[in-house]
Design an enzyme around this catalytic site. Structure first.
Site, PDB file in Angstrom:
ATOM      1  N   ARG A 133       0.855  -1.187   0.000  1.00 23.11           N
ATOM      2  CA  ARG A 133       0.000   0.000   0.000  1.00 23.11           C
ATOM      3  C   ARG A 133       0.892   1.238   0.000  1.00 23.11           C
ATOM      4  O   ARG A 133       1.920   1.279   0.690  1.00 23.11           O
ATOM      5  CB  ARG A 133      -0.917   0.019   1.220  1.00 23.11           C
ATOM      6  CG  ARG A 133      -1.769   1.294   1.306  1.00 23.11           C
ATOM      7  CD  ARG A 133      -2.742   1.270   2.473  1.00 23.11           C
ATOM      8  NE  ARG A 133      -3.394   2.559   2.602  1.00 23.11           N
ATOM      9  CZ  ARG A 133      -4.437   2.964   1.891  1.00 23.11           C
ATOM     10  NH1 ARG A 133      -4.959   2.155   0.989  1.00 23.11           N
ATOM     11  NH2 ARG A 133      -4.966   4.157   2.062  1.00 23.11           N
ATOM     12  N   ASP A 136       0.413   8.902   1.590  1.00 20.75           N
ATOM     13  CA  ASP A 136       1.002  10.230   1.659  1.00 20.75           C
ATOM     14  C   ASP A 136       1.447  10.515   3.097  1.00 20.75           C
ATOM     15  O   ASP A 136       1.122   9.746   4.015  1.00 20.75           O
ATOM     16  CB  ASP A 136      -0.017  11.269   1.196  1.00 20.75           C
ATOM     17  CG  ASP A 136      -0.321  11.136  -0.293  1.00 20.75           C
ATOM     18  OD1 ASP A 136       0.621  10.849  -1.048  1.00 20.75           O
ATOM     19  OD2 ASP A 136      -1.493  11.312  -0.684  1.00 20.75           O
ATOM     20  N   SER A 179      -7.207  -0.714   1.160  1.00 23.86           N
ATOM     21  CA  SER A 179      -6.929  -1.105  -0.221  1.00 23.86           C
ATOM     22  C   SER A 179      -5.433  -1.346  -0.382  1.00 23.86           C
ATOM     23  O   SER A 179      -4.618  -0.486  -0.043  1.00 23.86           O
ATOM     24  CB  SER A 179      -7.379  -0.007  -1.190  1.00 23.86           C
ATOM     25  OG  SER A 179      -8.787   0.135  -1.176  1.00 23.86           O
ATOM     26  N   GLY A 190       5.208   7.750  -6.525  1.00 25.41           N
ATOM     27  CA  GLY A 190       5.203   9.086  -5.964  1.00 25.41           C
ATOM     28  C   GLY A 190       4.782   9.146  -4.508  1.00 25.41           C
ATOM     29  O   GLY A 190       4.733  10.233  -3.921  1.00 25.41           O
ATOM     30  N   ARG A 191       4.472   8.003  -3.924  1.00 24.63           N
ATOM     31  CA  ARG A 191       4.048   7.973  -2.526  1.00 24.63           C
ATOM     32  C   ARG A 191       5.265   7.825  -1.613  1.00 24.63           C
ATOM     33  O   ARG A 191       6.068   6.911  -1.787  1.00 24.63           O
ATOM     34  CB  ARG A 191       3.080   6.815  -2.286  1.00 24.63           C
ATOM     35  CG  ARG A 191       1.766   6.919  -3.080  1.00 24.63           C
ATOM     36  CD  ARG A 191       0.943   8.119  -2.650  1.00 24.63           C
ATOM     37  NE  ARG A 191      -0.308   8.217  -3.378  1.00 24.63           N
ATOM     38  CZ  ARG A 191      -1.465   7.699  -2.970  1.00 24.63           C
ATOM     39  NH1 ARG A 191      -1.510   7.010  -1.837  1.00 24.63           N
ATOM     40  NH2 ARG A 191      -2.555   7.853  -3.692  1.00 24.63           N
ATOM     41  N   GLU A 219      -5.866  -4.911  -7.088  1.00 29.67           N
ATOM     42  CA  GLU A 219      -6.268  -4.587  -5.718  1.00 29.67           C
ATOM     43  C   GLU A 219      -6.686  -5.801  -4.902  1.00 29.67           C
ATOM     44  O   GLU A 219      -7.434  -6.661  -5.354  1.00 29.67           O
ATOM     45  CB  GLU A 219      -7.415  -3.571  -5.720  1.00 29.67           C
ATOM     46  CG  GLU A 219      -7.848  -3.162  -4.319  1.00 29.67           C
ATOM     47  CD  GLU A 219      -8.806  -1.995  -4.290  1.00 29.67           C
ATOM     48  OE1 GLU A 219      -9.298  -1.680  -3.188  1.00 29.67           O
ATOM     49  OE2 GLU A 219      -9.059  -1.392  -5.351  1.00 29.67           O
TER      50      GLU A 219
END
Length: 250
Positions: A133, A136, A179, A190-191, A219
């Site tokens: 997962r 941010d 999720s 980008g996380r 998912e």
């Protein structure tokens, strides 16, 4: 050709795994003695503690599709799961705000939650597996979300040490659904926070890619009010991501 043989398997334990079709970048490697398929070119990595990690999209999808076929979900359950994938915040927001209590939720959301919960009576993992997962900085809460990243996007190491003291070795409960994905893919590039969930054989978890609104995420959904233990936190080799290892409690 498919007999299992004992040999030393080197697996990435702290690095970032990204893909773009067939591209793969791994970090630091560590070797363990593990049974692996002789010359089988399988891209499923057994860890020393027997958790399976997919690094190939096609193999992950084939595994997931096989599981989905076993669920035999009703049309109502499928519809509720599809609605969830369309806008997870619409369901998870109220659940978090009410700490998992469905009383007082709008009737339509409560009905969808009931159907999703019902689907988990049919969905479980057939073996120990790793799920991913991306999050941010808000995942770390107000004390750290605005200070964990330097201006250039790298991890602030001093703040990271404080984060470890706060979270490592502790349990965390998520009142909404979680999720995750079968692979650590480009969607997470980008996380700044990547969680590697260790999910035990028989745990409630459902591969819902075939009925997801947004295809290609592979998912896997975890139940609401799940609790997990954060066992490790490391900074990735690129110094732009925190890699969390967590064990999902059953």
């Amino acid at each position: 050709m498919n007999k299992l043989t004992e040999r030393v398997l080197c697996v990435g334990v702290s690095g970032l795994i990204l893909f773009s079709v067939a591209a793969l970048v791994q970090g630091t490697k560590k070797c363990y003695a593990n049974p692996v398929r002789n010359r089988a070119a399988s891209r499923v990595k057994p860890y020393a503690d027997s958790f399976k990690e997919f690094t190939n999209i096609d193999e992950a999808r084939a595994w997931g599709d096989k599981q989905f076929a076993k669920y035999k979900l009703s049309s109502s359950e499928k519809n509720a799961l599809t609605i969830y994938t369309r806008n997870a915040a619409r369901i998870n927001g109220p659940l978090r705000a009410n700490q998992g209590n469905t009383n007082g939720l709008p009737a339509d959301i409560r009905k969808e939650v009931e159907q999703i919960d019902k689907s988990f009576t049919k969905m479980q993992t057939p073996e120990n597996i790793i799920l991913f997962r991306g999050d941010d900085p808000g995942y770390l809460g107000p004390d750290f979300e605005n200070t964990i990243l330097n201006r250039d996007g790298t991890i602030n190491k001093a703040v990271f040490e404080q984060v470890k003291l706060r979270f490592k070795g502790k349990d965390r409960k998520e009142y909404g659904y979680i999720s995750t994905s079968l692979v650590n893919g480009s969607a997470f590039a980008g996380r700044p926070i990547i969680t590697k969930f260790k999910v035990l054989d028989g745990s409630k978890a459902g591969y819902i890619e075939p009925i997801s609104t947004f295809k290609g995420q592979l998912e896997v959904l975890l139940p609401r009010s799940s609790t997990y233990t954060i066992s490790d936190m490391q900074i990735a080799p690129n110094n732009k991501q925190i890699i969390i290892t967590a064990l999902l409690k059953r």
